[in-house]
Design an enzyme around this catalytic site. Structure first.
Site, PDB file in Angstrom:
ATOM      1  N   SER A 109       0.837  -1.201   0.000  1.00 59.84           N
ATOM      2  CA  SER A 109       0.000   0.000   0.000  1.00 59.84           C
ATOM      3  C   SER A 109       0.868   1.247   0.000  1.00 59.84           C
ATOM      4  O   SER A 109       2.020   1.227   0.464  1.00 59.84           O
ATOM      5  CB  SER A 109      -0.883   0.011   1.251  1.00 59.84           C
ATOM      6  OG  SER A 109      -1.520   1.266   1.422  1.00 59.84           O
ATOM      7  N   TYR A 136      -1.862  -0.323  10.354  1.00 60.46           N
ATOM      8  CA  TYR A 136      -1.914  -0.764   8.964  1.00 60.46           C
ATOM      9  C   TYR A 136      -0.641  -0.347   8.230  1.00 60.46           C
ATOM     10  O   TYR A 136      -0.019  -1.148   7.521  1.00 60.46           O
ATOM     11  CB  TYR A 136      -3.139  -0.166   8.281  1.00 60.46           C
ATOM     12  CG  TYR A 136      -3.286  -0.534   6.824  1.00 60.46           C
ATOM     13  CD1 TYR A 136      -3.734  -1.804   6.454  1.00 60.46           C
ATOM     14  CD2 TYR A 136      -2.973   0.376   5.821  1.00 60.46           C
ATOM     15  CE1 TYR A 136      -3.869  -2.145   5.111  1.00 60.46           C
ATOM     16  CE2 TYR A 136      -3.115   0.039   4.479  1.00 60.46           C
ATOM     17  CZ  TYR A 136      -3.560  -1.222   4.133  1.00 60.46           C
ATOM     18  OH  TYR A 136      -3.688  -1.555   2.809  1.00 60.46           O
ATOM     19  N   LYS A 164       2.282  -2.761   6.426  1.00 58.80           N
ATOM     20  CA  LYS A 164       2.647  -2.692   5.009  1.00 58.80           C
ATOM     21  C   LYS A 164       4.108  -2.271   4.815  1.00 58.80           C
ATOM     22  O   LYS A 164       4.768  -2.715   3.861  1.00 58.80           O
ATOM     23  CB  LYS A 164       1.704  -1.744   4.269  1.00 58.80           C
ATOM     24  CG  LYS A 164       0.262  -2.242   4.180  1.00 58.80           C
ATOM     25  CD  LYS A 164       0.160  -3.594   3.487  1.00 58.80           C
ATOM     26  CE  LYS A 164      -1.288  -3.995   3.230  1.00 58.80           C
ATOM     27  NZ  LYS A 164      -1.407  -5.277   2.508  1.00 58.80           N
TER      28      LYS A 164
END
Length: 244
Positions: free
Chosen positions: A136, A149, A153
């Protein structure tokens, strides 16, 4: 540019919907024998109803031992797409250990687990395969309420580079794609509010979010022999977000 996966077996995780489903569908159209993994049975059945020759596997990839057992049983693959992922968005000051553990378990630990099994079989079969990890833009830039998150990533990008280094001598290429917001069905629901969307769109020079097909096309290119000298990259698919 024609790309064919005829005669190739490809494993796609998180294939029930969104980007993963798009990857599975296009791989099928280019001749691949696709094995689609998802934890949601109804999504898999919907995929198989449309593409009966796609094999489906219901599996929670967060379960290390069960996942290892199931992936081992599926046999040899020529390529792998690690797409399964979760996102629990919390402000930094409210991040919980439960959210951290569950996010890392799916977004990072499962990638290592599944890739170990698949890569070992590639090596045993002397297959010069390819692996693509779906990361991402959040791995590269700070996004509000995305602490855990983003960490997962960023770690995935680091694992991608390590995999590329160690698996490259066996002819196995490993790369990542790093999309911006993508207009999946869920993405359209989540990002139709102008108040939420405009601050993000204002940072994207192209002035729009990504479409599923734009991510899928890049993944298939990286899996294909057309990308035979590309190894260890993290490819932004973000309309220029990270360039600003």
């Amino acid at each position: 540019m024609d790309i064919s996966f005829r005669g190739k077996r490809v494993l796609v995780t998180g294939a029930g919907q969104g980007i993963g489903r798009g990857i599975a569908e296009l791989l099928w159209r280019t001749g691949a024998k696709v094995v689609a993994v998802s934890r949601t049975r109804s999504h898999l059945e919907s995929l198989q109803n449309e593409y009966p020759s796609i094999d489906i596997v219901e599996l929670n990839v967060g379960d290390w031992e069960k996942t290892r057992e199931v992936i081992e049983s599926l046999g040899h693959f020529d390529a792998l797409v690690n797409n399964a992922g979760v996102s629990t968005n919390q402000p930094f000051l409210e991040c919980t250990p439960e959210a951290f553990d569950s996010t890392m378990n799916i977004n990072l630990k499962s990638v290592i687990n599944i890739s170990q099994v698949v890569a070992r079989k590639m090596i045993e079969n002397k297959t010069q395969g390819a692996i693509v990890n779906v990361s991402s833009q959040a791995s590269k830039a700070a996004l509000k309420n995305h602490t855990i998150y983003s960490a997962s990533k960023a770690a995935l990008d680091a694992v991608t580079r390590a995999m590329a280094l160690e698996l490259g001598p066996y002819g196995i290429r490993v790369n990542a794609v790093n999309p911006t917001v993508v207009m999946t069905t869920m993405g359209r629901v989540s990002w139709t509010d102008p108040e939420k969307a405009e601050p993000m769109l204002s940072k994207i020079p192209l002035g729009r979010f990504g479409e599923v097909s734009e991510i899928v096309d890049a993944v298939l290119y990286l899996l294909s022999d057309r990308a035979s000298m590309i190894n260890g990259v993290e490819l932004p698919i973000d309309g220029g977000f990270l360039a600003t």
